[in-house]
Design a protein around this motif. Structure first.
Motif, PDB file in Angstrom:
ATOM      1  N   LEU A  19      -1.278  12.961  -1.043  1.00  0.00           N
ATOM      2  CA  LEU A  19      -0.725  13.865  -0.053  1.00  0.00           C
ATOM      3  C   LEU A  19      -0.409  13.101   1.220  1.00  0.00           C
ATOM      4  O   LEU A  19      -0.695  11.910   1.329  1.00  0.00           O
ATOM      5  CB  LEU A  19      -1.676  15.028   0.231  1.00  0.00           C
ATOM      6  N   ARG A  20       0.178  13.803   2.176  1.00  0.00           N
ATOM      7  CA  ARG A  20       0.526  13.206   3.468  1.00  0.00           C
ATOM      8  C   ARG A  20       0.055  14.157   4.570  1.00  0.00           C
ATOM      9  O   ARG A  20       0.830  14.955   5.094  1.00  0.00           O
ATOM     10  CB  ARG A  20       2.021  12.975   3.556  1.00  0.00           C
ATOM     11  N   PRO A  21      -1.219  14.071   4.934  1.00  0.00           N
ATOM     12  CA  PRO A  21      -1.743  14.989   5.954  1.00  0.00           C
ATOM     13  C   PRO A  21      -1.208  14.654   7.343  1.00  0.00           C
ATOM     14  O   PRO A  21      -0.973  13.491   7.669  1.00  0.00           O
ATOM     15  CB  PRO A  21      -3.248  14.768   5.890  1.00  0.00           C
ATOM     16  N   GLU A  22      -1.014  15.693   8.126  1.00  0.00           N
ATOM     17  CA  GLU A  22      -0.599  15.506   9.513  1.00  0.00           C
ATOM     18  C   GLU A  22      -1.772  15.599  10.472  1.00  0.00           C
ATOM     19  O   GLU A  22      -1.671  15.190  11.620  1.00  0.00           O
ATOM     20  CB  GLU A  22       0.462  16.539   9.874  1.00  0.00           C
ATOM     21  N   LEU A  23      -2.898  16.122   9.988  1.00  0.00           N
ATOM     22  CA  LEU A  23      -4.106  16.286  10.789  1.00  0.00           C
ATOM     23  C   LEU A  23      -5.316  15.853   9.972  1.00  0.00           C
ATOM     24  O   LEU A  23      -5.333  16.001   8.747  1.00  0.00           O
ATOM     25  CB  LEU A  23      -4.298  17.753  11.192  1.00  0.00           C
ATOM     26  N   ALA A  24      -6.349  15.377  10.662  1.00  0.00           N
ATOM     27  CA  ALA A  24      -7.588  15.012   9.976  1.00  0.00           C
ATOM     28  C   ALA A  24      -8.195  16.227   9.279  1.00  0.00           C
ATOM     29  O   ALA A  24      -8.773  16.100   8.195  1.00  0.00           O
ATOM     30  CB  ALA A  24      -8.576  14.383  10.956  1.00  0.00           C
ATOM     31  N   ARG A  63      -4.259   8.313  15.286  1.00  0.00           N
ATOM     32  CA  ARG A  63      -4.491   7.881  16.677  1.00  0.00           C
ATOM     33  C   ARG A  63      -3.855   6.529  16.990  1.00  0.00           C
ATOM     34  O   ARG A  63      -3.252   6.340  18.039  1.00  0.00           O
ATOM     35  CB  ARG A  63      -5.985   7.816  16.943  1.00  0.00           C
ATOM     36  N   HIS A  64      -4.008   5.570  16.073  1.00  0.00           N
ATOM     37  CA  HIS A  64      -3.591   4.204  16.377  1.00  0.00           C
ATOM     38  C   HIS A  64      -2.235   3.812  15.797  1.00  0.00           C
ATOM     39  O   HIS A  64      -1.615   2.863  16.282  1.00  0.00           O
ATOM     40  CB  HIS A  64      -4.659   3.208  15.914  1.00  0.00           C
ATOM     41  N   ALA A  65      -1.771   4.511  14.752  1.00  0.00           N
ATOM     42  CA  ALA A  65      -0.489   4.171  14.131  1.00  0.00           C
ATOM     43  C   ALA A  65       0.535   5.298  14.264  1.00  0.00           C
ATOM     44  O   ALA A  65       1.679   5.122  13.884  1.00  0.00           O
ATOM     45  CB  ALA A  65      -0.692   3.828  12.660  1.00  0.00           C
ATOM     46  N   GLY A  66       0.102   6.450  14.743  1.00  0.00           N
ATOM     47  CA  GLY A  66       1.021   7.551  14.955  1.00  0.00           C
ATOM     48  C   GLY A  66       1.141   8.543  13.818  1.00  0.00           C
ATOM     49  O   GLY A  66       1.568   9.671  14.017  1.00  0.00           O
ATOM     50  N   GLU A  67       0.769   8.129  12.605  1.00  0.00           N
ATOM     51  CA  GLU A  67       0.847   9.023  11.447  1.00  0.00           C
ATOM     52  C   GLU A  67       0.198   8.386  10.228  1.00  0.00           C
ATOM     53  O   GLU A  67      -0.091   7.195  10.210  1.00  0.00           O
ATOM     54  CB  GLU A  67       2.303   9.376  11.115  1.00  0.00           C
ATOM     55  N   VAL A  68       0.020   9.217   9.218  1.00  0.00           N
ATOM     56  CA  VAL A  68      -0.407   8.765   7.893  1.00  0.00           C
ATOM     57  C   VAL A  68       0.819   8.863   6.998  1.00  0.00           C
ATOM     58  O   VAL A  68       1.436   9.922   6.912  1.00  0.00           O
ATOM     59  CB  VAL A  68      -1.531   9.670   7.334  1.00  0.00           C
ATOM     60  N   THR A  69       1.209   7.760   6.363  1.00  0.00           N
ATOM     61  CA  THR A  69       2.347   7.842   5.456  1.00  0.00           C
ATOM     62  C   THR A  69       1.926   8.309   4.075  1.00  0.00           C
ATOM     63  O   THR A  69       2.731   8.888   3.360  1.00  0.00           O
ATOM     64  CB  THR A  69       3.111   6.504   5.386  1.00  0.00           C
ATOM     65  N   SER A  70       0.661   8.076   3.700  1.00  0.00           N
ATOM     66  CA  SER A  70       0.133   8.668   2.470  1.00  0.00           C
ATOM     67  C   SER A  70      -1.391   8.545   2.428  1.00  0.00           C
ATOM     68  O   SER A  70      -1.970   7.640   3.017  1.00  0.00           O
ATOM     69  CB  SER A  70       0.733   8.029   1.216  1.00  0.00           C
ATOM     70  N   LEU A  71      -1.980   9.503   1.741  1.00  0.00           N
ATOM     71  CA  LEU A  71      -3.417   9.512   1.464  1.00  0.00           C
ATOM     72  C   LEU A  71      -3.573   9.724  -0.024  1.00  0.00           C
ATOM     73  O   LEU A  71      -3.025  10.679  -0.583  1.00  0.00           O
ATOM     74  CB  LEU A  71      -4.110  10.643   2.233  1.00  0.00           C
ATOM     75  N   HIS A  72      -4.287   8.826  -0.672  1.00  0.00           N
ATOM     76  CA  HIS A  72      -4.573   8.950  -2.103  1.00  0.00           C
ATOM     77  C   HIS A  72      -6.078   9.023  -2.286  1.00  0.00           C
ATOM     78  O   HIS A  72      -6.811   8.195  -1.731  1.00  0.00           O
ATOM     79  CB  HIS A  72      -4.034   7.749  -2.882  1.00  0.00           C
ATOM     80  N   LEU A  73      -6.509   9.991  -3.047  1.00  0.00           N
ATOM     81  CA  LEU A  73      -7.909  10.123  -3.431  1.00  0.00           C
ATOM     82  C   LEU A  73      -7.957   9.968  -4.941  1.00  0.00           C
ATOM     83  O   LEU A  73      -7.212  10.645  -5.660  1.00  0.00           O
ATOM     84  CB  LEU A  73      -8.450  11.495  -3.022  1.00  0.00           C
ATOM     85  N   ARG A  74      -8.817   9.071  -5.415  1.00  0.00           N
ATOM     86  CA  ARG A  74      -8.893   8.820  -6.847  1.00  0.00           C
ATOM     87  C   ARG A  74     -10.342   8.683  -7.252  1.00  0.00           C
ATOM     88  O   ARG A  74     -11.153   8.125  -6.505  1.00  0.00           O
ATOM     89  CB  ARG A  74      -8.128   7.548  -7.202  1.00  0.00           C
ATOM     90  N   ALA A  75     -10.642   9.190  -8.415  1.00  0.00           N
ATOM     91  CA  ALA A  75     -11.991   9.057  -8.971  1.00  0.00           C
ATOM     92  C   ALA A  75     -11.886   8.508 -10.382  1.00  0.00           C
ATOM     93  O   ALA A  75     -10.995   8.898 -11.144  1.00  0.00           O
ATOM     94  CB  ALA A  75     -12.691  10.407  -8.995  1.00  0.00           C
TER      95      ALA A  75
END
Length: 136
Positions: A19-24, A63-75
């Motif tokens: 996903l690509r979250p905009e907020l924590a 905060r430091h890069a301005g955005e998250v371009t992607s978040l991957h969670l894997r198990a």
């Protein structure tokens, strides 16, 4: 926020969400959903550590890069993986914590303590990828 991509964790113990979250807060919500889909579900301690890692990595990227371009969670059967991409090529820097609460400084050391392994890799098109691994 994009909907997560999931595999059926009941079939072989593996799962992956992207996903690509905009907020924590969105990232924490996704982490809780990801953990709830795992069979068997990780311990409460491991689950709390994963949510905290996701929250800190995403908050730092925003905060430091301005955005998250992607978040991957894997198990997989043994590990939980958190992968965060952001557009800044600058690696995280450890700095003295601000005990007055003004400028932070607590997140990166906490990430390094919570995860079994943390790697920071540059992306070919710029930016970076931070990978954190926890024992399942």
């Amino acid at each position: 926020m994009q909907q997560p991509l999931t595999s059926d964790p009941r079939s072989h113990g593996d799962a992956e969400w992207a996903l690509r979250p905009e907020l924590a807060a969105e990232a924490r919500e996704a982490a809780h959903g990801f953990l709830a889909a795992l069979v068997p579900e990780p311990s409460a301690h491991t689950s709390q550590n994963l949510v905290l890692l996701v929250s800190e990595l995403v908050a730092n990227a925003i905060r430091h890069a301005g955005e998250v371009t992607s978040l991957h969670l894997r198990a997989d059967r043994r590990s939980l993986h958190v992968v965060v991409d952001d557009p800044s090529p600058a690696p995280p820097q450890e700095r003295a914590p601000d005990l007055t609460g003004g400028t932070g400084g607590f997140g990166w050391p906490m990430i390094q303590r919570l995860a079994e392994k943390v790697t920071v890799l540059p992306n070919a098109g710029g930016g970076k990828t931070i990978r954190a691994v926890l024992a399942r």
